[in-house]
Scaffold this active site. Structure first.
Site, PDB file in Angstrom:
ATOM      1  N   GLU A  70      32.964  53.653 -63.318  1.00  0.00           N
ATOM      2  CA  GLU A  70      31.878  52.745 -63.414  1.00  0.00           C
ATOM      3  C   GLU A  70      31.925  53.240 -64.911  1.00  0.00           C
ATOM      4  OE1 GLU A  70      27.826  55.530 -63.679  1.00  0.00           O
ATOM      5  OE2 GLU A  70      28.025  55.731 -61.682  1.00  0.00           O
ATOM      6  N   CYS A  95      24.519  57.136 -67.588  1.00  0.00           N
ATOM      7  CA  CYS A  95      24.452  55.926 -67.281  1.00  0.00           C
ATOM      8  C   CYS A  95      23.928  55.028 -67.114  1.00  0.00           C
ATOM      9  CB  CYS A  95      25.886  55.929 -66.432  1.00  0.00           C
ATOM     10  SG  CYS A  95      25.356  56.350 -64.193  1.00  0.00           S
TER      11      CYS A  95
END
Length: 675
Positions: A257, A296
């Site tokens: 990620e 994020c």
């Protein structure tokens, strides 16, 4: 000198042989702890996970692992106050800490609950239906999932020191794979505290979890095809790890990620007078300020119709102007600090890159906060040219967003795609048709899309909240990986294998009776057997029972189901499927129950459902029915005095043609000694 953080490796706490690197408080710059992994035997950690943790987890069923995870989640939740206190040192406000700490513990509890509901009380998971590979039914195929015999290495980012490791650990644990947790150094003191409480609880099997505090350099050198790496961090680091020879050549399972230029989109149908306009502004504001924008999933690109650019900027500026930046422990503070001075410098550098094609419309990035903490006020920019590369390429990982105008839906979808892959996008619109057009046009570039309006706003968890039951990840720039997603996250750690063999072999391997394998008939009715006595394949055959026209007429009158196929001979005869009066499907099922049910009180406590019901051949008056009921799947419940039994039911007519097939679900008592 402050305390040196320790790793938990090979069943003991390990302190490095050097003084370590100082870790500074985000709010005042004082030293909180030191960190080092010098002297740590990472190869030994990997071996310990495989030889101690792996076998311990393999001995447990999915339900047993879920039970331990539930205990752990409740234990951690009960002691969360001390974690909140330490969390402030990372710059987190009370709200920020809730997202990280409660979110992490909630994810653990969610996986524990979902695993008990959706996985068998076994170590094997069956994937899909049995495939018939031959004409006679003696050669079949079945996909199964089993736990890999390796270790899950989890490399986490600094912004979520609790949720970040628990959202990776929970599905790996349910899958039966031991974890090595490597936190980002800057906030590792909070991860280490939580990990200490995990070890002190004694709940999890030895070797199932280990902590690597400090550099993990060299760990991938010891991994192979049974192992996995789940990485959260920068795209550059992800690329380096992905290129490791063991990932490329040995088949180490790698998930990343990485950077993500997430977008929030305002639909062309929304005006300033609509409640959706306020929802949009509130969503952007929240994602700019929660965790000081260090998420994020935070919104970096604010995509709005050209006519709404200035109104959106004005509304955001009004809200951002009320933000109070400072020590999270002080009254009135609404946004805390960035993780470190270095992190703040990185954000300011990114803003300078963005201003090549955008102007600052709120905030002053040049006015550096003089306080010793890593404080920074929010900054909002306006793109001068929507197609300029900077807003779609530069991620300022802090309280920074850029407003970008678009002309129409085609222009919008082009701008969305310029982000080259994101974790999440949100779309605020009242128009479902517009929502479909934008969702389908942008879905290939996102891992998750939130469509928000005034109807779902009250229940929405928001743009930036990954949920345990939904996939977290994204294509392209966002890393190309997936985490969470309910049981998808568990299966990610397991090996899918296609098994070919006879029905008896598949029954033995999958611990679920397969049609064509042996049936067990005897003098004792299966409904007289408790959960300990019942065996897969235990069978009762009932019938025949003739269906009469009087039965059909009575059922129609009694239930009110007077559909013409059951009551009007002329209309029923004209129907090409029936050719005359036929029995109700539910009459067939009811008569079948009368043929297999044992009426006296016994181990069967309740019938709680019917699955996969299909009516295959019409039943006419004077047809005779025979039912075969076979114990198909036996699932003890860990926390109850009973278990679930799934029975295979097949009803045939006098010609042997199947007229109905389905699964009967019952609750059956455990033996007295097992209650």
């Amino acid at each position: 000198m402050s305390r040196l953080l320790e790793s938990y490796a090979q069943g003991r706490w390990f302190a490095a042989s050097d003084e370590g690197t100082p870790l500074l408080s985000a709010i005042d710059g004082t030293e909180v702890a030191r960190i080092s992994s010098t002297g740590l035997d990472v190869a030994g950690m990997v071996d310990y996970a495989r030889t101690v943790g792996g076998p311990a987890l393999a001995a447990l069923t999915f339900h047993e692992r879920a039970g331990l995870l539930k205990q752990l989640g409740l234990t951690l939740m009960a002691g969360k106050d001390e974690f909140y206190e330490v969390s402030t040192l990372t710059g987190a406000t009370q709200r920020d800490s809730g997202v990280d700490i409660d979110g992490g513990f909630g994810t653990v509890l969610s996986y524990a609950s979902k695993a008990r509901r959706e996985l068998p009380n076994d170590t094997v998971y069956l994937d899909g239906a049995v495939e018939q590979l031959g004409k006679k039914g003696t050669f079949l195929g079945q996909h199964i999932y089993t736990s890999r015999r390796g270790v899950a290495v989890q490399i986490n980012a600094f912004n979520f020191p609790v949720w970040g490791f628990l959202e990776k650990l929970a599905p790996a644990f349910i899958a039966g794979v031991p974890s090595i947790v490597k936190p980002a150094s800057q906030s590792a003191y909070l991860t280490e505290l939580v990990f200490r409480r995990i070890i002190e609880s004694g709940i999890l099997p030895e070797g199932s979890v280990q902590l690597l505090a400090g550099s993990a350099r060299g760990i991938i050198d010891h991994l192979g095809g049974q192992d996995s790496v789940a990485f959260t961090g920068s795209a550059d680091t992800a690329a380096q790890l992905r290129a490791h020879p063991n990932v490329v050549g040995e088949g180490v399972h790698f998930t990343a990620e990485a950077d993500s230029l997430n977008a929030s989109i305002l639909g062309t149908d929304v005006t300033q007078q609509d409640p959706e306009f306020d929802l949009f502004v509130k969503g952007v504001f929240t994602e700019m300020t929660v965790k000081a924008g260090q998420k994020c999933t935070a919104i970096r690109r604010v995509l709005v119709p050209q006519a709404q650019v200035d109104p959106v900027i004005d509304a955001l500026a009004a809200k951002l102007g009320k933000v109070v930046v400072g020590d999270p422990r002080d009254d009135g503070v609404t946004m805390g600090a960035l993780a470190s001075i270095d992190q703040r410098d990185e954000v300011l550098k990114s803003i300078r890159g963005l201003t090549k094609s955008a102007s600052v419309v709120f905030g002053d990035p040049e006015a550096v906060d003089p306080r010793p903490g890593a404080f920074m006020a929010p900054v909002l920019l306006k793109a001068a040219d929507a197609s300029a590369p900077e807003p779609h390429e530069i991620e300022a990982f802090g309280p920074v967003s850029t407003v970008i105008g678009y002309d129409d839906t085609a222009d919008l979808l082009d701008l969305v795609a310029r982000g080259k892959g994101s974790l999440v996008a949100s779309l605020v619109t009242k128009d479902s048709a517009l929502a479909r057009e934008i969702v389908l046009g942008s879905a290939p570039y996102h891992g998750r899309i939130l469509v928000l309006n005034s109807e779902d706003a009250r229940e929405s968890t928001g743009h930036g909240s990954p949920l345990p039951v939904l996939v977290h990840g994204g294509p392209g720039r966002a890393g190309g990986g997936e985490e969470l997603g309910g049981m998808r996250g568990v299966l990610h750690h397991m090996q899918r294998t296609a098994i070919q063999g006879t029905p008896d072999v598949l029954t033995a391997v999958g611990n679920k009776w397969v049609a064509g394998s042996a049936r067990i008939t005897g003098d004792i009715h299966p409904f007289r057997k408790d959960l300990g006595e019942l065996q897969l394949g235990d069978t009762i055959v009932g019938g025949p029972r003739q269906v009469t026209r009087a039965d059909i007429d009575h059922f129609a009158e009694f239930t009110g189901d007077t559909f013409y196929a059951h009551t009007d001979p002329e209309a029923a005869a004209a129907n090409p499927l029936f050719g005359g009066i036929v029995a109700h499907g539910y009459l067939v099922v009811s008569l079948a129950a009368g043929l297999f049910v044992d009426p006296a009180p016994g181990p069967v406590l309740a019938n709680f459902g019917v699955d996969n019901l299909r009516f295959l051949t019409p039943v006419k008056a004077e047809d005779s029915l025979t039912v075969t009921l076979t114990a198909k799947l036996i699932t003890p419940r860990q926390s109850a005095d009973y278990g679930e039994v799934r029975w295979d039911a097949v009803v045939v007519n006098q010609e042997g043609d199947p007229v109905a097939t389905y699964d009967v679900l019952t609750l059956v008592a455990k033996p007295e000694g097992d209650k």
